[in-house]
Design a protein around this motif. Structure first.
Motif, PDB file in Angstrom:
ATOM      1  N   VAL A 142       0.847  -1.185   0.000  1.00  0.00           N
ATOM      2  CA  VAL A 142       0.000   0.000   0.000  1.00  0.00           C
ATOM      3  C   VAL A 142       0.887   1.241   0.000  1.00  0.00           C
ATOM      4  N   VAL A 143       0.640   2.135  -0.961  1.00  0.00           N
ATOM      5  CA  VAL A 143       1.368   3.395  -1.039  1.00  0.00           C
ATOM      6  C   VAL A 143       0.439   4.495  -0.542  1.00  0.00           C
ATOM      7  N   ARG A 144       0.873   5.199   0.479  1.00  0.00           N
ATOM      8  CA  ARG A 144       0.053   6.259   1.053  1.00  0.00           C
ATOM      9  C   ARG A 144       0.525   7.626   0.577  1.00  0.00           C
ATOM     10  N   SER A 145      -0.354   8.577   0.715  1.00  0.00           N
ATOM     11  CA  SER A 145       0.001   9.943   0.369  1.00  0.00           C
ATOM     12  C   SER A 145       1.155  10.423   1.239  1.00  0.00           C
ATOM     13  N   PRO A 146       2.076  11.207   0.691  1.00  0.00           N
ATOM     14  CA  PRO A 146       3.128  11.783   1.526  1.00  0.00           C
ATOM     15  C   PRO A 146       2.608  12.861   2.470  1.00  0.00           C
ATOM     16  N   TYR A 147       1.361  13.251   2.289  1.00  0.00           N
ATOM     17  CA  TYR A 147       0.755  14.275   3.139  1.00  0.00           C
ATOM     18  C   TYR A 147      -0.035  13.616   4.276  1.00  0.00           C
ATOM     19  N   ALA A 148      -0.020  14.273   5.422  1.00  0.00           N
ATOM     20  CA  ALA A 148      -0.766  13.769   6.573  1.00  0.00           C
ATOM     21  C   ALA A 148      -2.261  13.808   6.280  1.00  0.00           C
ATOM     22  N   ASP A 149      -2.996  12.876   6.902  1.00  0.00           N
ATOM     23  CA  ASP A 149      -4.438  12.871   6.748  1.00  0.00           C
ATOM     24  C   ASP A 149      -5.047  14.181   7.244  1.00  0.00           C
ATOM     25  N   VAL A 150      -6.162  14.549   6.634  1.00  0.00           N
ATOM     26  CA  VAL A 150      -6.892  15.747   7.051  1.00  0.00           C
ATOM     27  C   VAL A 150      -8.256  15.336   7.566  1.00  0.00           C
ATOM     28  N   ASP A 151      -8.833  16.161   8.422  1.00  0.00           N
ATOM     29  CA  ASP A 151     -10.159  15.883   8.963  1.00  0.00           C
ATOM     30  C   ASP A 151     -11.218  16.186   7.905  1.00  0.00           C
ATOM     31  N   ILE A 152     -12.191  15.290   7.782  1.00  0.00           N
ATOM     32  CA  ILE A 152     -13.291  15.465   6.833  1.00  0.00           C
ATOM     33  C   ILE A 152     -14.568  15.744   7.631  1.00  0.00           C
TER      34      ILE A 152
END
Length: 529
Positions: A2-12
């Motif tokens: 699994v390749v994740r975004s290099p950016y931290a998760d954001v609140d939705i």
């Protein structure tokens, strides 16, 4: 892997899209210009936009429309498009956005399939709208005209006008929306087959706005965004219309692309953000008319909807002295899953950039199912559609049990998380950024009495644009020319889906199960060029 975004998760936020966009509208922002009609120069402030949205929601409530209902929006870009779109959502009603080029039969199919009860359109589209709503199975009970209710002779039309609905004094219905409520039903061919309703929730659309902004932080209230790509397309809907509202930018609308008008509007209104598809990039890089206009205001050109060649992109950047970026998405992804960040103009322009925050990707070998650094791109995140409307089989083929959407595009990824699209599993043709499903054209061709069999693939024209080519097997004794075949299709389908090259052959290559072997046709095409 699994390749994740290099950016931290954001609140939705778990709210409806209208509340997300307008719930915190300040007095200062209410006075800012939200929409400029590029053709006329007419301006709409955020306060005026919010007020009209409330009144349209109230008018729908008066008509008994609410959660679970659908209206259809069949119109080009204009200042009232966001009024109708967000007014419907505010009333709990979902909106199915319709391609402005659709024929009556194509429109009728979408109206039937979506179950739309109201059709909002313009007088120029009225003949097609009436022909569609009269067809069996269409349940539209009211057609509303955005731009007036009288014909050229001044005679009233039976349709209602949007101004009539917006004159209501009723209160906006009190509808508490959550992220799980259905917001939009754009239609997409997905990876194959006839267009299908893509069920996008409020959470899907809210999430993609928050995700996209992380990579586009310099687009803000001082920005002016040119909306030349259609709002009915998810790219225009999210990246131009809704993202502009979200960051309180000014969105300048165009009903259709015309190069001179495009350049005039950029120059006159000092547009600094231009979102395009690759065919517009060709004009910006090569057409002599560009030099006749002062467009040094353009700061960023962002290309999507189809692959942009890096050499072409660099030519645009050099000529306009601007940053050129590229992104990737699908209607089923709300639509953006990958993009080049605004602060990374050094990134390989042949790439689609990196995954947006909150997104996970896999690259899966279509033959072996093994995961690695090359394979079909699978995407999981809060922007992934819920399902295809009324089509569990297609949903199951595209969206797996783990929540990964199988895009049909083959990609590679670098150690830094930069993705490149390198091949295609899906059969879809992309003509000027529009989806053209071969199966739909093949089915239409087979309704011609002179055609025994047919297959359609995408081929490159002299300018490198992908176009539909039909391989046709004639019935014994039939006399049809290539122009006859192209004319037959053109009379029955939207212009962007037209067959543009025809080759007559003796037999369509097929597998033992009867599936068209498009790879054999592509090999034949390559051998002849």
């Amino acid at each position: 892997m699994v390749v994740r975004s290099p950016y931290a998760d954001v609140d939705i936020p778990d709210v409806g899209l209208p509340e997300f966009l307008f719930g915190d509208l300040s007095e200062a922002d209410a006075g800012r210009v939200a929409i400029i009609d590029g053709s006329s120069g007419a301006q709409t402030t955020f306060g005026e936009l919010a007020g009209a949205i409330d009144r349209f929601a109230a008018a729908l409530g008066e008509r008994g429309l609410g959660r679970g209902d659908v209206i259809a929006l069949f119109a080009p870009n204009n200042a009232y498009y966001p009024v109708v779109f967000h007014g419907a959502l505010a009333a709990g009603v979902a909106v199915t956005t319709v391609n402005s080029l659709y024929t009556p039969d194509e429109l009728a199919f979408q109206l039937r399939d979506s179950g739309a009860k109201m059709l909002v359109t313009i007088t120029a589209f009225l003949d097609r709208a009436r022909a569609a709503t009269e067809q069996d199975g269409v349940v539209v009970t009211e057609t509303v005209l955005i731009d007036g209710t009288r014909d050229d002779a001044g005679t009233p039309r039976p349709e209602n006008g949007l101004a009539d609905l917006l004159s209501t004094t009723a209160e906006r219905p009190q509808v508490t929306l959550t992220g799980d409520d259905v917001a939009a039903l754009p239609y997409s061919s997905g990876t194959t087959g006839r267009a299908k309703g893509v069920v996008l929730t409020h959470r899907n659309l809210v999430a993609n706005l928050v995700q996209f902004q992380v990579l586009n932080a310099s687009t803000d209230a001082d920005s002016k965004i040119l909306a030349v790509l259609p709002f009915f397309h998810i790219y225009g809907m999210t990246v131009m219309m809704n993202h502009g509202i979200y960051v309180r930018a000014t969105v300048v609308t165009m009903p259709k692309f015309d190069l001179a008008e495009f350049l005039r509007i950029i120059s006159e209104f000092r547009v600094d953000r231009v979102y395009i598809a690759p065919p517009i990039a060709v004009a910006l890089a090569k057409h002599p008319m560009v030099d006749q206009y002062d467009i040094d205001c353009v700061d960023i050109v962002f290309s999507g909807a189809a692959a942009l060649d890096a050499e072409l992109g660099h030519a645009v950047g050099k000529r306009l002295n601007c940053t050129v970026l590229q992104g990737y998405g699908m209607t089923e992804l709300s639509p953006v899953s990958h993009a080049m960040p605004q602060d990374r103009p050094d990134m390989d322009l042949n790439s689609i950039g990196v995954a947006l925050p909150n997104i996970e990707c896999k690259l899966v070998d279509p033959e072996t199912g093994e995961e690695g650094s090359r394979g079909e791109l699978w995407v999981r995140g809060p922007n992934v559609m819920r399902e295809y409307l009324n089509n569990p089989e297609a949903t199951a083929e595209t969206l797996d049990a783990d929540g990964f959407l199988h895009t049909g595009d083959v990609a590679t990824v670098t150690d830094e998380g930069v993705f490149h699209i390198v091949d295609r599993v899906k059969e879809l043709i992309k003509y000027k950024g529009y989806q053209v499903p071969p199966a739909e054209l093949e089915a239409l061709l087979l309704t011609n009495d002179g055609i025994a069999d047919a297959a359609v693939i995408g081929v490159k024209d002299a300018e490198g644009e992908e176009i539909p080519k039909a391989f046709v097997v004639l019935q014994q004794g039939a006399q049809l020319s290539g122009d006859d075949v192209m004319g037959f299709v053109a009379e029955r389908i939207a212009p962007h889906k037209k067959v543009r090259v025809v080759e007559f052959i003796d037999q369509i290559p097929k597998s033992a199960s009867g599936k068209i072997l498009r790879k054999d046709l592509r090999a034949r095409e390559q051998a002849s060029t």
